[in-house]
Write an enzyme that holds these catalytic residues in place. Structure first.
Site, PDB file in Angstrom:
ATOM      1  CG  ASP A 139     -75.429 -79.779   4.230  1.00 12.59           C
ATOM      2  OD1 ASP A 139     -74.473 -80.027   4.143  1.00 12.59           O
ATOM      3  OD2 ASP A 139     -75.955 -78.505   4.386  1.00 12.59           O
TER       4      ASP A 139
ATOM      5  NE  ARG B  84     -65.218 -80.997   4.630  1.00 11.18           N
ATOM      6  CZ  ARG B  84     -66.589 -80.366   4.652  1.00 11.18           C
ATOM      7  NH1 ARG B  84     -66.498 -79.240   5.310  1.00 11.18           N
ATOM      8  NH2 ARG B  84     -67.373 -80.677   4.103  1.00 11.18           N
TER       9      ARG B  84
ATOM     10  CG  HIS C 138     -67.768 -86.498   5.901  1.00  8.71           C
ATOM     11  ND1 HIS C 138     -68.841 -85.954   5.549  1.00  8.71           N
ATOM     12  CD2 HIS C 138     -66.724 -85.937   5.304  1.00  8.71           C
ATOM     13  CE1 HIS C 138     -68.497 -84.897   4.892  1.00  8.71           C
ATOM     14  NE2 HIS C 138     -67.198 -85.034   4.652  1.00  8.71           N
TER      15      HIS C 138
ATOM     16  CB  THR D 155     -73.962 -84.522  -9.699  1.00  7.38           C
ATOM     17  OG1 THR D 155     -75.048 -83.898  -9.424  1.00  7.38           O
ATOM     18  CG2 THR D 155     -74.765 -85.903 -10.371  1.00  7.38           C
TER      19      THR D 155
ATOM     20  CG  ASN E 204     -71.420 -83.516  -2.579  1.00  8.28           C
ATOM     21  OD1 ASN E 204     -72.160 -84.569  -2.262  1.00  8.28           O
ATOM     22  ND2 ASN E 204     -71.469 -82.211  -2.166  1.00  8.28           N
TER      23      ASN E 204
ATOM     24  NE  ARG F 156     -79.422 -78.426   3.341  1.00 11.48           N
ATOM     25  CZ  ARG F 156     -79.038 -78.402   2.015  1.00 11.48           C
ATOM     26  NH1 ARG F 156     -79.358 -78.406   0.780  1.00 11.48           N
ATOM     27  NH2 ARG F 156     -77.507 -78.308   1.893  1.00 11.48           N
TER      28      ARG F 156
ATOM     29  NE  ARG G  51     -77.303 -74.398  -0.306  1.00 12.58           N
ATOM     30  CZ  ARG G  51     -76.491 -73.694   0.587  1.00 12.58           C
ATOM     31  NH1 ARG G  51     -77.047 -72.403   0.622  1.00 12.58           N
ATOM     32  NH2 ARG G  51     -75.388 -74.154   1.038  1.00 12.58           N
ATOM     33  CG  LEU G  52     -85.295 -78.469  -2.763  1.00 11.90           C
ATOM     34  CD1 LEU G  52     -86.240 -78.772  -3.981  1.00 11.90           C
ATOM     35  CD2 LEU G  52     -85.583 -79.583  -1.482  1.00 11.90           C
TER      36      LEU G  52
HETATM   37  C1  IPE Z   1     -76.197 -81.612  -0.059  1.00 12.66           C
HETATM   38  O1  IPE Z   1     -75.245 -81.162   0.763  1.00 12.66           O
HETATM   39  C2  IPE Z   1     -75.673 -82.919  -0.748  1.00 12.66           C
HETATM   40  C3  IPE Z   1     -75.592 -84.007   0.382  1.00 12.66           C
HETATM   41  C4  IPE Z   1     -76.255 -83.925   1.508  1.00 12.66           C
HETATM   42  C5  IPE Z   1     -75.042 -85.363  -0.227  1.00 12.66           C
HETATM   43  P1  IPE Z   1     -74.128 -80.015   0.132  1.00 12.66           P
HETATM   44  O2  IPE Z   1     -73.432 -79.528   1.450  1.00 12.66           O
HETATM   45  O3  IPE Z   1     -73.397 -80.703  -1.009  1.00 12.66           O
HETATM   46  O4  IPE Z   1     -75.032 -79.027  -0.505  1.00 12.66           O
HETATM   47  P2  IPE Z   1     -74.765 -77.046  -0.540  1.00 12.66           P
HETATM   48  O5  IPE Z   1     -73.348 -77.155  -1.002  1.00 12.66           O
HETATM   49  O6  IPE Z   1     -74.526 -76.532   0.679  1.00 12.66           O
HETATM   50  O7  IPE Z   1     -75.628 -76.880  -1.141  1.00 12.66           O
HETATM   51  C1  IPE Z   2     -73.019 -83.438   4.155  1.00  5.97           C
HETATM   52  O1  IPE Z   2     -72.134 -82.666   5.129  1.00  5.97           O
HETATM   53  C2  IPE Z   2     -72.295 -84.833   3.839  1.00  5.97           C
HETATM   54  C3  IPE Z   2     -72.245 -84.765   2.380  1.00  5.97           C
HETATM   55  C4  IPE Z   2     -72.530 -83.531   1.521  1.00  5.97           C
HETATM   56  C5  IPE Z   2     -71.371 -85.755   1.643  1.00  5.97           C
HETATM   57  P1  IPE Z   2     -71.240 -81.741   4.536  1.00  5.97           P
HETATM   58  O2  IPE Z   2     -69.757 -82.166   4.266  1.00  5.97           O
HETATM   59  O3  IPE Z   2     -71.628 -80.802   3.398  1.00  5.97           O
HETATM   60  O4  IPE Z   2     -70.881 -80.631   5.864  1.00  5.97           O
HETATM   61  P2  IPE Z   2     -70.756 -79.380   5.754  1.00  5.97           P
HETATM   62  O5  IPE Z   2     -72.292 -78.615   4.893  1.00  5.97           O
HETATM   63  O6  IPE Z   2     -69.890 -78.787   5.150  1.00  5.97           O
HETATM   64  O7  IPE Z   2     -70.825 -78.834   7.027  1.00  5.97           O
HETATM   65 MG    MG Z   3     -72.885 -79.126   3.238  1.00  5.58          MG
END
Ligand code: IPE
Ligand code: IPE
Ligand code: MG
Length: 259
Positions: free
Chosen positions: A20, A33, A37, A66, A68, A188, A194-195
């Site tokens: 994350d 963003r 990635h 699921t 995302n 994480r 969180r999970l």
């Molecule tokens: C968790 O990250 C999912 C992945 C790393 C693929 P998110 O960015 O989606 O989680 P939240 O929204 O902060 O809980």
């Molecule tokens: C994790 O990074 C990648 C995926 C969830 C696919 P994020 O895209 O969630 O990055 P933040 O949390 O918005 O910084």
């Molecule tokens: Mg994130």
């Protein structure tokens, strides 16, 4: 001084990573963003290499949840293309290192090109004798448990099992990767604690390790730090700590005490 007879610190067999912080990493630098990635994919390469070098048996990476799909369409399609390109680009390296690719998630909802690239890489790396790299793709812990329950109900309806036949073992056997080793450690990045729906069943007794570092900044030494920290944890699984057992063996507890 460390005794030469001291047992080496325990190595986690199975490490899961919630990667994350890509978006925030990029935004802090005034970048899109998507750049975050892309840099995240480089961190994946580093961590896969390091985990295999350390002798980890399975590394499971949370690549797309699921939930995302709720992101802007452009970001979702960028992520799908990135995953596809990653699979295509890494297949040779995985094979050279004997790394076997697996995946968990609802694949039928993934774009066809991602699914076919995934199937191709899984089949080309099947013979690898080293680490298993498992991608959680369109994965949700709730979806996995729901899918497992559906399977069980189907079998029950066909007369295979009754209500008393629903056991933890039977449910676990209907998860996406039933032979998955116990999930010892979850890392994480990105600062959230969180999970986010990652491996809910499997995380029941996992050790958790959080870092503020956003995923694109996560390096080999950070992975090693998390693994070393795991080695210092006292895992009890609901049992008593060894010191308490010593007291009982020494007869200090003579009889049942009143609570
Ligand atoms: C968790 O990250 C999912 C992945 C790393 C693929 P998110 O960015 O989606 O989680 P939240 O929204 O902060 O809980
Ligand atoms: C994790 O990074 C990648 C995926 C969830 C696919 P994020 O895209 O969630 O990055 P933040 O949390 O918005 O910084
Ligand atoms: Mg994130």
């Amino acid at each position: 001084m460390i005794s030469p007879l001291a047992a080496p610190p325990a190595l986690p067999r199975h490490v899961g990573v919630i990667m994350d912080g890509n978006g925030r990493w990029a935004q802090r630098r005034g970048r899109s963003r998507m750049t975050g990635h892309r840099m995240g994919a480089a961190a994946v390469r580093r961590v896969v290499r390091e985990a295999a070098t350390l002798g980890i048996e399975q590394l499971t990476l949370f690549a797309f949840s699921t939930e995302n799909w709720g992101r802007p369409r452009m970001e979702v399609s960028f992520l799908m293309r990135l995953i596809r390109r990653f699979l295509r680009g890494e297949c040779g390296e995985l094979r050279r290192n004997g790394i076997r690719l697996r995946a968990i998630g609802r694949f039928d909802e993934l774009p066809g090109e991602v699914r076919s690239e995934l199937e191709r890489t899984i089949s080309l790396t099947r013979g690898g004798g080293g680490m298993t790299l498992c991608l959680a793709l369109n994965y949700g812990g709730r979806a996995e448990l729901t899918d497992a329950c559906r399977e069980l109900v189907r079998e029950a309806a066909a007369g295979g099992i009754g209500a008393d036949g629903i056991t933890e073992e039977r449910l676990a056997a209907r998860l996406y990767q039933p032979e998955m080793p116990a999930l010892d450690l979850i890392i994480r990045t990105g600062g959230e604690m969180r999970l986010s729906n990652f491996l809910l069943w499997q995380a029941a007794y996992s050790e958790l390790w959080f870092t503020q570092l956003p995923w694109p900044d996560f390096a080999e030494e950070d992975f090693r730090r998390a693994v070393a920290d795991f080695g210092s944890r006292m895992r009890r699984f609901g049992g008593a700590p060894p010191a308490a057992l010593e007291v009982i063996r020494a007869g200090e507890i003579q009889s049942e005490e009143e609570p």
